[in-house]
Motif scaffolding. Structure first.
Motif, PDB file in Angstrom:
ATOM      1  N   LEU A 179       0.834  -1.200   0.000  1.00  0.00           N
ATOM      2  CA  LEU A 179       0.000   0.000   0.000  1.00  0.00           C
ATOM      3  C   LEU A 179       0.872   1.254   0.000  1.00  0.00           C
ATOM      4  CD1 LEU A 179      -2.773  -1.267   2.449  1.00  0.00           C
ATOM      5  CD2 LEU A 179      -2.918  -1.106  -0.029  1.00  0.00           C
ATOM      6  N   GLU A 180       2.004   1.180   0.704  1.00  0.00           N
ATOM      7  CA  GLU A 180       2.924   2.322   0.711  1.00  0.00           C
ATOM      8  C   GLU A 180       3.523   2.585  -0.661  1.00  0.00           C
ATOM      9  OE1 GLU A 180       4.510   2.614   5.308  1.00  0.00           O
ATOM     10  OE2 GLU A 180       5.845   1.781   3.788  1.00  0.00           O
ATOM     11  N   LEU A 181       3.747   1.511  -1.387  1.00  0.00           N
ATOM     12  CA  LEU A 181       4.315   1.679  -2.731  1.00  0.00           C
ATOM     13  C   LEU A 181       3.269   2.183  -3.727  1.00  0.00           C
ATOM     14  CD1 LEU A 181       6.591  -1.491  -3.067  1.00  0.00           C
ATOM     15  CD2 LEU A 181       7.342   0.879  -2.962  1.00  0.00           C
ATOM     16  N   GLY A 182       2.032   2.219  -3.301  1.00  0.00           N
ATOM     17  CA  GLY A 182       1.017   2.808  -4.175  1.00  0.00           C
ATOM     18  C   GLY A 182      -0.010   1.837  -4.717  1.00  0.00           C
ATOM     19  N   ALA A 183      -0.035   0.605  -4.170  1.00  0.00           N
ATOM     20  CA  ALA A 183      -1.101  -0.308  -4.571  1.00  0.00           C
ATOM     21  C   ALA A 183      -2.408   0.180  -3.954  1.00  0.00           C
ATOM     22  CB  ALA A 183      -0.795  -1.722  -4.096  1.00  0.00           C
ATOM     23  N   ASP A 184      -3.521  -0.216  -4.538  1.00  0.00           N
ATOM     24  CA  ASP A 184      -4.812   0.287  -4.086  1.00  0.00           C
ATOM     25  C   ASP A 184      -5.524  -0.668  -3.142  1.00  0.00           C
ATOM     26  OD1 ASP A 184      -5.273   2.802  -5.954  1.00  0.00           O
ATOM     27  OD2 ASP A 184      -4.255   1.240  -7.080  1.00  0.00           O
ATOM     28  N   ASP A 185      -5.233  -1.943  -3.282  1.00  0.00           N
ATOM     29  CA  ASP A 185      -5.882  -2.938  -2.433  1.00  0.00           C
ATOM     30  C   ASP A 185      -5.084  -4.233  -2.543  1.00  0.00           C
ATOM     31  OD1 ASP A 185      -7.690  -4.037  -0.693  1.00  0.00           O
ATOM     32  OD2 ASP A 185      -9.412  -3.957  -2.046  1.00  0.00           O
ATOM     33  N   TYR A 186      -5.370  -5.187  -1.663  1.00  0.00           N
ATOM     34  CA  TYR A 186      -4.644  -6.455  -1.723  1.00  0.00           C
ATOM     35  C   TYR A 186      -5.571  -7.600  -1.361  1.00  0.00           C
ATOM     36  CZ  TYR A 186      -4.835  -6.165   3.299  1.00  0.00           C
ATOM     37  OH  TYR A 186      -5.307  -6.085   4.574  1.00  0.00           O
ATOM     38  N   LEU A 187      -5.185  -8.780  -1.751  1.00  0.00           N
ATOM     39  CA  LEU A 187      -5.880 -10.001  -1.332  1.00  0.00           C
ATOM     40  C   LEU A 187      -4.817 -10.990  -0.903  1.00  0.00           C
ATOM     41  CD1 LEU A 187      -8.670 -10.971  -3.901  1.00  0.00           C
ATOM     42  CD2 LEU A 187      -8.944 -10.557  -1.465  1.00  0.00           C
ATOM     43  N   VAL A 188      -5.098 -11.728   0.151  1.00  0.00           N
ATOM     44  CA  VAL A 188      -4.174 -12.744   0.626  1.00  0.00           C
ATOM     45  C   VAL A 188      -4.584 -14.080   0.007  1.00  0.00           C
ATOM     46  CG1 VAL A 188      -3.328 -13.973   2.659  1.00  0.00           C
ATOM     47  CG2 VAL A 188      -3.758 -11.507   2.775  1.00  0.00           C
ATOM     48  N   LYS A 189      -3.606 -14.766  -0.581  1.00  0.00           N
ATOM     49  CA  LYS A 189      -3.875 -16.080  -1.155  1.00  0.00           C
ATOM     50  C   LYS A 189      -3.957 -17.129  -0.049  1.00  0.00           C
ATOM     51  CE  LYS A 189      -1.398 -15.663  -5.554  1.00  0.00           C
ATOM     52  NZ  LYS A 189      -0.224 -16.190  -6.283  1.00  0.00           N
ATOM     53  N   PRO A 190      -4.795 -18.133  -0.164  1.00  0.00           N
ATOM     54  CA  PRO A 190      -5.756 -18.324  -1.257  1.00  0.00           C
ATOM     55  C   PRO A 190      -6.998 -17.460  -1.025  1.00  0.00           C
ATOM     56  CG  PRO A 190      -5.934 -20.119   0.310  1.00  0.00           C
ATOM     57  CD  PRO A 190      -4.842 -19.219   0.823  1.00  0.00           C
ATOM     58  N   PHE A 191      -7.631 -17.059  -2.101  1.00  0.00           N
ATOM     59  CA  PHE A 191      -8.815 -16.207  -1.993  1.00  0.00           C
ATOM     60  C   PHE A 191      -9.939 -16.819  -2.821  1.00  0.00           C
ATOM     61  CE2 PHE A 191      -5.938 -14.781  -5.298  1.00  0.00           C
ATOM     62  CZ  PHE A 191      -6.750 -14.858  -6.411  1.00  0.00           C
ATOM     63  N   ALA A 192     -11.148 -16.423  -2.531  1.00  0.00           N
ATOM     64  CA  ALA A 192     -12.295 -16.862  -3.327  1.00  0.00           C
ATOM     65  C   ALA A 192     -12.394 -15.936  -4.538  1.00  0.00           C
ATOM     66  CB  ALA A 192     -13.567 -16.783  -2.501  1.00  0.00           C
ATOM     67  N   PHE A 193     -12.684 -16.511  -5.687  1.00  0.00           N
ATOM     68  CA  PHE A 193     -12.773 -15.687  -6.888  1.00  0.00           C
ATOM     69  C   PHE A 193     -13.820 -14.581  -6.731  1.00  0.00           C
ATOM     70  CE2 PHE A 193     -14.328 -14.501 -11.069  1.00  0.00           C
ATOM     71  CZ  PHE A 193     -13.143 -14.074 -11.638  1.00  0.00           C
ATOM     72  N   ALA A 194     -14.923 -14.916  -6.087  1.00  0.00           N
ATOM     73  CA  ALA A 194     -15.990 -13.916  -5.893  1.00  0.00           C
ATOM     74  C   ALA A 194     -15.461 -12.687  -5.152  1.00  0.00           C
ATOM     75  CB  ALA A 194     -17.154 -14.535  -5.121  1.00  0.00           C
ATOM     76  N   GLU A 195     -14.546 -12.916  -4.212  1.00  0.00           N
ATOM     77  CA  GLU A 195     -14.000 -11.781  -3.476  1.00  0.00           C
ATOM     78  C   GLU A 195     -13.091 -10.946  -4.363  1.00  0.00           C
ATOM     79  OE1 GLU A 195     -11.900 -12.491   0.208  1.00  0.00           O
ATOM     80  OE2 GLU A 195     -12.004 -10.337   0.658  1.00  0.00           O
ATOM     81  N   LEU A 196     -12.274 -11.620  -5.161  1.00  0.00           N
ATOM     82  CA  LEU A 196     -11.411 -10.895  -6.085  1.00  0.00           C
ATOM     83  C   LEU A 196     -12.252 -10.033  -7.035  1.00  0.00           C
ATOM     84  CD1 LEU A 196      -8.201 -11.289  -7.601  1.00  0.00           C
ATOM     85  CD2 LEU A 196      -9.936 -11.660  -9.334  1.00  0.00           C
ATOM     86  N   LEU A 197     -13.304 -10.637  -7.549  1.00  0.00           N
ATOM     87  CA  LEU A 197     -14.159  -9.918  -8.498  1.00  0.00           C
ATOM     88  C   LEU A 197     -14.800  -8.693  -7.832  1.00  0.00           C
ATOM     89  CD1 LEU A 197     -15.167 -10.067 -11.414  1.00  0.00           C
ATOM     90  CD2 LEU A 197     -17.082 -11.466 -10.609  1.00  0.00           C
ATOM     91  N   ALA A 198     -15.221  -8.867  -6.597  1.00  0.00           N
ATOM     92  CA  ALA A 198     -15.830  -7.738  -5.878  1.00  0.00           C
ATOM     93  C   ALA A 198     -14.805  -6.611  -5.685  1.00  0.00           C
ATOM     94  CB  ALA A 198     -16.371  -8.209  -4.531  1.00  0.00           C
ATOM     95  N   ARG A 199     -13.561  -6.984  -5.332  1.00  0.00           N
ATOM     96  CA  ARG A 199     -12.514  -5.964  -5.138  1.00  0.00           C
ATOM     97  C   ARG A 199     -12.204  -5.249  -6.450  1.00  0.00           C
ATOM     98  NH1 ARG A 199      -9.328  -6.837  -0.479  1.00  0.00           N
ATOM     99  NH2 ARG A 199     -10.597  -8.035   0.957  1.00  0.00           N
ATOM    100  N   VAL A 200     -12.127  -6.026  -7.519  1.00  0.00           N
ATOM    101  CA  VAL A 200     -11.836  -5.455  -8.841  1.00  0.00           C
ATOM    102  C   VAL A 200     -12.917  -4.444  -9.210  1.00  0.00           C
ATOM    103  CG1 VAL A 200     -11.840  -6.035 -11.315  1.00  0.00           C
ATOM    104  CG2 VAL A 200     -10.437  -7.363  -9.734  1.00  0.00           C
ATOM    105  N   ARG A 201     -14.155  -4.834  -9.021  1.00  0.00           N
ATOM    106  CA  ARG A 201     -15.262  -3.938  -9.394  1.00  0.00           C
ATOM    107  C   ARG A 201     -15.263  -2.672  -8.539  1.00  0.00           C
ATOM    108  NH1 ARG A 201     -19.414  -8.768 -10.747  1.00  0.00           N
ATOM    109  NH2 ARG A 201     -19.012  -8.788 -12.987  1.00  0.00           N
ATOM    110  N   THR A 202     -14.971  -2.829  -7.266  1.00  0.00           N
ATOM    111  CA  THR A 202     -14.926  -1.653  -6.383  1.00  0.00           C
ATOM    112  C   THR A 202     -13.829  -0.691  -6.830  1.00  0.00           C
ATOM    113  OG1 THR A 202     -15.745  -2.955  -4.551  1.00  0.00           O
ATOM    114  CG2 THR A 202     -14.644  -0.897  -3.985  1.00  0.00           C
ATOM    115  N   LEU A 203     -12.661  -1.228  -7.137  1.00  0.00           N
ATOM    116  CA  LEU A 203     -11.550  -0.363  -7.559  1.00  0.00           C
ATOM    117  C   LEU A 203     -11.872   0.344  -8.873  1.00  0.00           C
ATOM    118  CD1 LEU A 203      -8.414  -2.522  -6.710  1.00  0.00           C
ATOM    119  CD2 LEU A 203      -9.155  -0.417  -5.594  1.00  0.00           C
TER     120      LEU A 203
END
Ligand code: CA
Length: 227
Positions: free
Chosen positions: A91-115
Motif C-alpha cells: 500500500l505504501e508503494l502505491g497499490a490500491d488494495d490487496y488479497l491474501v492467497k488463497p482467496f475466493a474468486f468472488a472476493e477478487l471480483l468484488a474488489r476489482v469492481r470496487t476499484l
C-alpha cells in the motif's frame, strides 16, 4: 474494461484469466514479472491484478515503476503471505488494495469492481454540476451561471452532499450525520437555518430553484418546475 493479470503460477493465472474473461473483462495475462513489467509500463489498462512473489521482476518493483512514472492505474496485489509487513509495503508503494492467497474468486471480483468504480468516480469527481450550478471540488468553489458564489466550508459540504445525491430526498438526520458529523437532535434547527442561508446564496437570485423542501421528510436538490 481491460485488465492485466501478472501471475507466474500457471493454474492461478489460468483461473484468473478464465474467471475475469467470463465476468466480461478483456484480460492480458503475463506469466512472469518481466513481461508484466513491460506490459504495465507500455500498454494501457483499467486495472492490474498483480502477484507480488514473482521469480524475476517482483510485484513491488512493478508497482514502484508504475507510480514513479505517474501511472495511476489501480493495482490489486496478491500476496501469499499473510504478513502485515507485506500489505503495508504494497500500500505504501502505491497499490490500491490487496488479497491474501488463497482467496475466493468472488472476493477478487468484488474488489476489482470496487476499484474500477472508485477510479471512475475520482476521474469524474473534479466537477459536480446540476443545471447551471457547478461545484469545483479541488478548489472548493461554486459558480452559478458562471458567477462565483461564496460559501462557508459547511455550506459547501452541505451543497456537495445535495448535488452528489441530487433527486433524493435527504432527511435532516442524514444531513446532520454527513455534514455536521452529529446525531440529529430534534430540538435543533441548525439544518433548516443552513439550508435557508444556502438558498439565499444559490437559489434566490435565480428563477430556477434547485433546493426543495419535502414536507415532513427533508430536503431535495433537483431540477423541478414547482417549488
Ligand atoms: Ca507467485
Amino acid at each position: 474494461m481491460r485488465l492485466l493479470v501478472v501471475e507466474d503460477e500457471v493454474k492461478t493465472g489460468d483461473y484468473l484469466r478464465t474467471g475475469l474473461t467470463e465476468a466480461g473483462f478483456l484480460v492480458d495475462l503475463a506469466r512472469n514479472g518481466l513481461d508484466g513489467h513491460h506490459l504495465a509500463m507500455t500498454e494501457s489498462f483499467d486495472l492490474i491484478v498483480l502477484d507480488v512473489m514473482l521469480p524475476d521482476v517482483d510485484g513491488w518493483r512493478i508497482i514502484k515503476s508504475l507510480r514513479e512514472a505517474d501511472n495511476t492505474t489501480p493495482v490489486l496485489f496478491l500476496t501469499a503471505r499473510d504478513s502485515v509487513d507485506d500489505r503495508v509495503k504494497g500500500l505504501e508503494l502505491g497499490a490500491d488494495d490487496y488479497l491474501v492467497k488463497p482467496f475466493a474468486f468472488a472476493e477478487l471480483l468484488a474488489r476489482v469492481r470496487t476499484l474500477l468504480r472508485r477510479g471512475l468516480t475520482s476521474a469524474m469527481a473534479e466537477h459536480l454540476e446540476i443545471a447551471d450550478l457547478v461545484l469545483d471540488l479541488p478548489r472548493r468553489r461554486v459558480t452559478r451561471a458562471g458567477v462565483r458564489i461564496n460559501l462557508t466550508t459547511r455550506e459547501f459540504s452541505l451543497l456537495e452532499l445535495m448535488v452528489r445525491r441530487k433527486g433524493e430526498v435527504l432527511p435532516r438526520s442524514l444531513i446532520a450525520s454527513q455534514v455536521w458529523d452529529m446525531n440529529f437532535d430534534s430540538d435543533t434547527n441548525v439544518i433548516d437555518v443552513a439550508i435557508r442561508r444556502l438558498r439565499v446564496k444559490i437559489d434566490e437570485p435565480y428563477s430556477l430553484k434547485l433546493i426543495h423542501t419535502v414536507r415532513g421528510m427533508g430536503y431535495q436538490l433537483d431540477i423541478m418546475n414547482d417549488t
